[in-house]
Design a protein around this motif. Structure first.
Motif, PDB file in Angstrom:
ATOM      1  N   LYS A  63      57.142  40.667  50.331  1.00  0.00           N
ATOM      2  CA  LYS A  63      55.966  40.578  49.475  1.00  0.00           C
ATOM      3  C   LYS A  63      55.534  41.969  49.054  1.00  0.00           C
ATOM      4  N   VAL A  64      54.668  41.983  48.043  1.00  0.00           N
ATOM      5  CA  VAL A  64      54.109  43.227  47.535  1.00  0.00           C
ATOM      6  C   VAL A  64      52.602  43.170  47.717  1.00  0.00           C
ATOM      7  N   LEU A  65      52.040  44.251  48.227  1.00  0.00           N
ATOM      8  CA  LEU A  65      50.584  44.314  48.352  1.00  0.00           C
ATOM      9  C   LEU A  65      50.059  45.148  47.204  1.00  0.00           C
ATOM     10  N   MET A  66      49.155  44.578  46.445  1.00  0.00           N
ATOM     11  CA  MET A  66      48.612  45.345  45.325  1.00  0.00           C
ATOM     12  C   MET A  66      47.105  45.438  45.503  1.00  0.00           C
ATOM     13  N   LYS A  67      46.609  46.637  45.370  1.00  0.00           N
ATOM     14  CA  LYS A  67      45.171  46.805  45.592  1.00  0.00           C
ATOM     15  C   LYS A  67      44.503  47.176  44.278  1.00  0.00           C
ATOM     16  N   LEU A  68      43.471  46.445  43.963  1.00  0.00           N
ATOM     17  CA  LEU A  68      42.670  46.744  42.780  1.00  0.00           C
ATOM     18  C   LEU A  68      41.452  47.522  43.218  1.00  0.00           C
ATOM     19  N   GLY A  96      39.469  40.252  50.246  1.00  0.00           N
ATOM     20  CA  GLY A  96      38.629  41.429  50.197  1.00  0.00           C
ATOM     21  C   GLY A  96      37.481  41.349  49.211  1.00  0.00           C
ATOM     22  N   ALA A  97      37.401  40.278  48.469  1.00  0.00           N
ATOM     23  CA  ALA A  97      36.298  40.178  47.503  1.00  0.00           C
ATOM     24  C   ALA A  97      35.011  39.863  48.230  1.00  0.00           C
ATOM     25  N   THR A  98      33.885  40.262  47.637  1.00  0.00           N
ATOM     26  CA  THR A  98      32.627  39.976  48.308  1.00  0.00           C
ATOM     27  C   THR A  98      31.907  38.764  47.748  1.00  0.00           C
ATOM     28  N   SER A  99      32.448  38.143  46.724  1.00  0.00           N
ATOM     29  CA  SER A  99      31.847  36.896  46.257  1.00  0.00           C
ATOM     30  C   SER A  99      32.930  36.080  45.586  1.00  0.00           C
ATOM     31  N   GLU A 100      32.653  34.811  45.404  1.00  0.00           N
ATOM     32  CA  GLU A 100      33.664  33.953  44.797  1.00  0.00           C
ATOM     33  C   GLU A 100      33.945  34.363  43.371  1.00  0.00           C
ATOM     34  N   ASP A 101      32.892  34.711  42.646  1.00  0.00           N
ATOM     35  CA  ASP A 101      33.103  35.128  41.256  1.00  0.00           C
ATOM     36  C   ASP A 101      33.963  36.373  41.197  1.00  0.00           C
ATOM     37  N   GLU A 102      33.654  37.261  42.103  1.00  0.00           N
ATOM     38  CA  GLU A 102      34.427  38.490  42.140  1.00  0.00           C
ATOM     39  C   GLU A 102      35.881  38.208  42.432  1.00  0.00           C
ATOM     40  N   ALA A 103      36.076  37.261  43.325  1.00  0.00           N
ATOM     41  CA  ALA A 103      37.447  36.898  43.666  1.00  0.00           C
ATOM     42  C   ALA A 103      38.174  36.388  42.433  1.00  0.00           C
ATOM     43  N   LYS A 104      37.471  35.579  41.664  1.00  0.00           N
ATOM     44  CA  LYS A 104      38.105  35.020  40.483  1.00  0.00           C
ATOM     45  C   LYS A 104      38.405  36.109  39.470  1.00  0.00           C
ATOM     46  N   GLY A 160      38.873  39.257  40.007  1.00  0.00           N
ATOM     47  CA  GLY A 160      39.965  40.057  40.517  1.00  0.00           C
ATOM     48  C   GLY A 160      41.298  39.373  40.328  1.00  0.00           C
ATOM     49  N   ALA A 161      41.296  38.072  40.599  1.00  0.00           N
ATOM     50  CA  ALA A 161      42.542  37.330  40.467  1.00  0.00           C
ATOM     51  C   ALA A 161      43.012  37.346  39.026  1.00  0.00           C
ATOM     52  N   ARG A 162      42.079  37.182  38.102  1.00  0.00           N
ATOM     53  CA  ARG A 162      42.486  37.161  36.695  1.00  0.00           C
ATOM     54  C   ARG A 162      42.955  38.535  36.254  1.00  0.00           C
ATOM     55  N   ARG A 163      42.289  39.545  36.745  1.00  0.00           N
ATOM     56  CA  ARG A 163      42.708  40.918  36.469  1.00  0.00           C
ATOM     57  C   ARG A 163      44.138  41.143  36.897  1.00  0.00           C
ATOM     58  N   LEU A 164      44.382  40.674  38.074  1.00  0.00           N
ATOM     59  CA  LEU A 164      45.711  40.846  38.649  1.00  0.00           C
ATOM     60  C   LEU A 164      46.749  40.132  37.812  1.00  0.00           C
ATOM     61  N   ALA A 165      46.402  38.926  37.398  1.00  0.00           N
ATOM     62  CA  ALA A 165      47.341  38.164  36.576  1.00  0.00           C
ATOM     63  C   ALA A 165      47.590  38.888  35.267  1.00  0.00           C
ATOM     64  N   ARG A 166      46.555  39.462  34.736  1.00  0.00           N
ATOM     65  CA  ARG A 166      46.717  40.185  33.474  1.00  0.00           C
ATOM     66  C   ARG A 166      47.630  41.382  33.687  1.00  0.00           C
ATOM     67  N   ASP A 178      42.757  33.123  31.055  1.00  0.00           N
ATOM     68  CA  ASP A 178      41.557  33.404  30.300  1.00  0.00           C
ATOM     69  C   ASP A 178      41.311  34.904  30.309  1.00  0.00           C
ATOM     70  N   LEU A 179      41.394  35.511  29.126  1.00  0.00           N
ATOM     71  CA  LEU A 179      41.281  36.959  29.079  1.00  0.00           C
ATOM     72  C   LEU A 179      39.853  37.442  28.974  1.00  0.00           C
ATOM     73  N   ASP A 180      38.958  36.551  29.115  1.00  0.00           N
ATOM     74  CA  ASP A 180      37.558  36.950  29.018  1.00  0.00           C
ATOM     75  C   ASP A 180      37.201  37.943  30.100  1.00  0.00           C
ATOM     76  N   GLY A 181      36.618  39.011  29.692  1.00  0.00           N
ATOM     77  CA  GLY A 181      36.117  39.926  30.702  1.00  0.00           C
ATOM     78  C   GLY A 181      37.204  40.796  31.319  1.00  0.00           C
ATOM     79  N   ILE A 182      38.411  40.640  30.836  1.00  0.00           N
ATOM     80  CA  ILE A 182      39.444  41.511  31.391  1.00  0.00           C
ATOM     81  C   ILE A 182      39.815  42.496  30.310  1.00  0.00           C
ATOM     82  N   ASP A 183      39.673  43.721  30.660  1.00  0.00           N
ATOM     83  CA  ASP A 183      39.971  44.725  29.657  1.00  0.00           C
ATOM     84  C   ASP A 183      41.402  45.192  29.815  1.00  0.00           C
TER      85      ASP A 183
END
Lengths: 172, 742
Positions: free
Chosen positions: A46-51, A70-78, A80-86, B499-504
């Motif tokens: 596996k690969v560990l990636m830190k944001l 490591g997220a401090t809230s559910e929204d943050e987790a989401k 972060g997850a989307r960021r990672l996917a991007r 969903d790319l919202d909010g992701i820069d």
């Protein structure tokens, strides 16, 4: 949050664990070589990636399953997850964000009083269990909420809740 | 039944005689039944006059196999699986229980628990010995015996937490409430182990009092009971002088240790009090806690008012006051410290704020000279602040984000439009000296506003020159993007679209290295993981080879990990390896040892001999075959030959790295035997093999050769340890060969 008391009890969420799938095979070597802030563990596979911004550590498997911690809230987790996917998308993988699920939430709380664990365990017999030889805290399990609370003799509590109980909360 | 009513007279009075097996009507005397099937127990006289009942045990539950096996057969055969499980479980319980000195009643209870566990299918997926241990511990808990889980884990050599997990699960599933263990229970046991002689009882009583005191002082919640006992005992150890001062000293001395477990503490204290010389180490070995723990416990005890009492006073008086648990007080202490720190930080901020005001004024001047950068850098300026704030104090942080957000929204438009230009600009800026960048950042800050803490910025900027400019820029952009990204998230669609919202994207780009960086990183990674990559390649090659030879087994998992054999000499290594592998008895180890000793004496190897190993398989095969037949005929003649042969074979063996150690050993031997027959010429000749074949008398050449070849092929699986011993032999062999060849 117990706001009815004079002293408000602060319950702080310290960790949220979430998983999601990218629905595509990921080449771990590419990610390891072309990403910043990555640690490649070939033995485990596996690969560990830190944001940085939502401080998240993600374990990425080649099957496309990813665990974010490591997220401090559910929204943050989401987020972060989307960021990672991007990020993975930019690396060239055909990533699709699916099956996002919060698996675990950990919160910490502190009582202003100490707790006598042996009596506490006696009074709450099947629900609470205390093994001083194994762990210094008494474990109190609430089955219908799927929550585990560890009670320490100093009065601090650690609350861990399994993800399924959070579903209704996220929807509301 | 016919015996109810007599056929002849109709009378109901029928006498059934079990012994004779007949039913007779008492009225008319007619025999109704003869040879009734009886179900009496029969006895048979065994050897030595012992009479035993005739019959077989039949299992109550489940079908029974046809009892055709006869008595005296192995008891487990013929029983069905469940009975076998229970029987083996019972055996293990007896074994383990006797080691713990549990009485029969406890063992029976444990067996009952085990039966319950089995019937609930909880043994599935768990090691039987774990389950057994858990059952035994359950009994110990319910009966209140002074056995710890640690003892069980000691006996089984299993991690105590694994046992604990199993125990908790069983207790939960069987709905058994194991009562909490009282540290006082352990005291007599530990006291006995510490050998106080006649005074054991006294010491334990005192230790008990101490533990009870500790309980009231809240030292025992959340702690392992054994540690408390230990400390208590040590405190009781020395008790020479009756003077109150020295006693107090003793109490204080031993109070240096804190143990997370109460009984050891109590025992230590008790022992000291009674003038027994028991060092901390003794107590630790008995009680199984570590020194630090014991020390901690004693310190905690020291903090309680009880420690101030003299020994006599302690025995007589009980203090009313109860203390808070030590961790509670520690936490409170910590909280106080934190508060103080925060206050200090706040004050610092105020002072810095004043300084920054002055700075602002100076910077406004500079700002006028660079109006264009304002919009761009305004955002950056804000980003710096969180950094600064983090570095300084936590209090000003909450204010920052709100202000930043407001300003950010204004600047995001700038950003999105001018970003590309900015990138280019920034890169140029980066290319310039760091001083310039410093200045620019300062100008950025001006825009931020007077309330910001800018004094620390200078400090931070002072550090910046050391960091590469790239990182700084990255962090700015990251911060920038992340703030724009802090919009509320929408639910993503079910189809899996991201969903790319909010992701820069820009920020994400920063996570990806450009080509040059990729190259550098690739190099680094390759270097770092060189070993792993090499291993992978070797594995692949091996698999290919096996595939060619047709012996590749799919899904070959890792074999059991073998420990490395450490040995001083090659001979030792071989011996150890042979021991481990339980090699056949047909190997003469003495010769093996001689081999190596000779091998070290002689010089290096020769290439011809190496070349001669070209058709290795067949040669070694034949050699093996021959040597097997000749093994017994080994003589001590020509030890040098032996050595030479060893070297030759060593060379040959290197080709067969994959052969198992067993075979190599035998091969070594074989070579020894072989070469006794063969002259040293073989070493020099490049193709001695056919000669060897012809010179030595083959007993059954073709089949055995084939056999051995096949065997070798099978043994192709490499075990790395094989190589080491082999190579050792081979290395020595090299030397030998070189000397031998003239």
């Amino acid at each position: 949050m117990d706001s009815s008391n004079d002293e408000a009890l602060d319950i702080i969420v310290t960790n949220v664990v979430a998983t999601f799938r990218t629905r595509c095979h990921l080449n771990l070597r590419t990610i390891a070589l072309e990403g910043t802030n990555v640690i490649y563990k070939p033995e485990v596979g596996k690969v560990l990636m830190k944001l940085r911004k939502p401080t998240i550590t993600a374990s990425i498997w080649s099957s496309g399953k990813i665990i974010c911690t490591g997220a401090t809230s559910e929204d943050e987790a989401k987020l972060g997850a989307r960021r990672l996917a991007r990020c993975l998308q930019k690396l060239g993988f055909k990533v699709r964000f699916s099956a996002f699920r919060v698996v675990n939430v950990l919160a910490v709380c502190s009582m202003p009083f100490a707790v006598h664990l042996i009596d506490f365990t006696k009074n709450n017999r099947p629900i609470a269990s205390y093994e001083p030889e194994l762990h210094p805290a008494a474990t109190y399990r609430i089955k219908n909420l799927k929550a585990t609370i560890q009670v320490f003799s100093t009065g601090s509590l650690t609350v861990t809740v399994r993800g399924s109980a959070l579903k209704w909360k996220l929807q509301s | 039944m016919s015996s109810r009513v007599c056929r002849t007279c109709g009378g109901a009075d029928i006498d059934v005689d079990q012994a004779r097996g007949s039913a007779v009507c008492t009225g008319c005397g007619s025999v109704l039944e003869d040879n009734i099937i009886v179900s009496e127990v029969q006895f048979v006289e065994g050897s030595g006059g012992v009479s035993s009942a005739v019959g077989q045990f039949v299992s109550a539950d489940g079908p029974v196999k046809a009892p055709l096996l006869g008595s005296g057969f192995h008891t487990t055969v013929g029983k069905e699986s469940r009975a076998q499980t229970l029987q083996s479980g019972k055996r293990q319980i007896q074994q383990l229980g006797s080691q713990l000195q549990l009485n029969q009643h406890c063992l029976d209870t444990a067996f009952n628990f085990f039966k319950m566990v089995v019937s609930k299918h909880l043994t599935r997926g768990r090691k039987t010995e774990h389950v057994i241990a858990a059952c035994l511990y359950l009994v110990c808990r319910t009966e209140g015996t002074p056995h710890m889980l640690l003892d069980l884990s000691d006996l089984l050599q299993v991690n105590v937490y694994i046992l604990g997990k199993t125990f908790l699960l069983l207790a939960r599933e069987l709905c058994i409430n194991a009562p909490a263990i009282d540290p006082c229970l352990y005291i007599p046991r530990f006291a006995h182990m510490l050998e106080f002689g006649a005074k054991t009882h006294e010491v334990s009583m005192t230790a008990l009092r101490l533990v009870q005191r500790m309980k009231r002082d809240w030292m025992h919640t959340g702690r392992r009971p054994s540690g408390l006992c230990g400390a208590g005992t040590t405190l009781l150890l020395p008790r020479q002088q009756q003077k109150s001062t020295t006693e107090q000293d003793c109490l204080h001395q031993t109070n240096n240790m804190l143990s997370p477990t109460l009984p050891p503490t109590a025992l230590l204290v008790a022992a000291r009090m009674h003038k027994f010389r028991r060092t901390v180490k003794d107590v630790i070995s008995v009680v199984k806690v570590c020194q630090t723990t014991l020390r901690k416990r004693l310190t905690e005890f020291e903090d309680t008012p009880t420690s101030q009492l003299t020994i006599d006073e302690f025995m007589r008086v009980d203090l009313e006051q109860e203390c808070d648990p030590p961790s509670f007080t520690a936490a409170q202490h910590k909280a106080k410290m934190q508060q103080l720190e925060q206050e200090l930080a706040r004050k610092l901020d105020e002072v810095e704020g004043e300084i920054s005001c002055y700075k602002d004024e100076i910077e406004t001047e500079l700002e006028k000279s660079r109006p264009k950068l304002r919009g761009i850098y305004a955002a950056y300026a804000k980003e710096i602040d969180p950094e600064d704030v983090d570095g300084l104090s936590s209090t000003s942080e909450p204010e920052e984000p709100e202000v930043e957000d407001a300003e950010l929204q204004a600047t995001t438009q700038h950003l999105t439009q001018d970003f590309l230009c900015q990138v280019i600009q920034e890169e140029d800026v980066r290319g310039k000296k760091t001083d310039d960048s410093k200045q620019e950042e300062e100008t950025e800050k001006e825009v931020a506003g007077p309330q910001r803490l800018l004094a620390p910025l200078a400090v931070i900027l002072g550090k910046l020159p050391s960091t590469p400019g790239l990182n700084l820029q990255q962090t700015f952009q990251t911060f920038n993007k992340s703030e724009t990204g802090r919009k509320p998230d929408d639910d993503e669609s079910e189809s899996g679209e991201l969903d790319l919202d909010g992701i820069d994207d820009q920020e994400i780009d920063k996570y990806i290295l450009n080509d040059k960086e990729v190259q550098v990183k690739t190099e680094l990674w390759m270097k770092q993981n060189a070993e792993y990559l090499k291993e992978q390649k070797e594995k692949e090659e091996r698999i290919k080879k096996e595939k060619e030879q047709g012996t590749y087994k799919e899904k070959k998992k890792k074999c059991k990990k073998r420990e490395q054999i450490e040995a001083l000499t090659a001979g030792e290594a071989i011996e150890k390896m042979l021991e481990k592998k339980k090699i056949s008895s047909k190997i003469n180890y003495d010769v093996l040892r001689d081999l190596n000793s000779r091998g070290t004496g002689s010089g290096g190897g020769s290439s011809p001999s190496k070349a001669s190993s070209d058709p290795p398989n067949s040669n070694t095969a034949t050699r093996k075959r021959l040597s097997r037949h000749r093994r017994r005929r080994k003589t001590s003649d020509a030890n040098q030959d032996l050595a030479a042969n060893a070297s030759i074979m060593g060379k040959r063996f290197r080709r067969l790295i994959s052969t198992k150690k067993k075979k190599t050993a035998s091969q070594v031997e074989n070579s020894v035997t072989m070469t006794t027959q063969i002259t040293t010429e073989t070493a020099s000749e490049p193709t001695p093999d056919p000669e060897l074949d012809t010179s030595s008398t083959p007993t059954a050449p073709p089949p055995t050769v084939v056999e051995e070849e096949e065997e070798e092929e099978e043994e192709v699986e490499v075990e790395e340890e094989c190589v080491s011993a082999l190579q050792l032999v081979g290395d020595y062999g090299c030397e030998v060969e070189e000397e031998e060849v003239f």
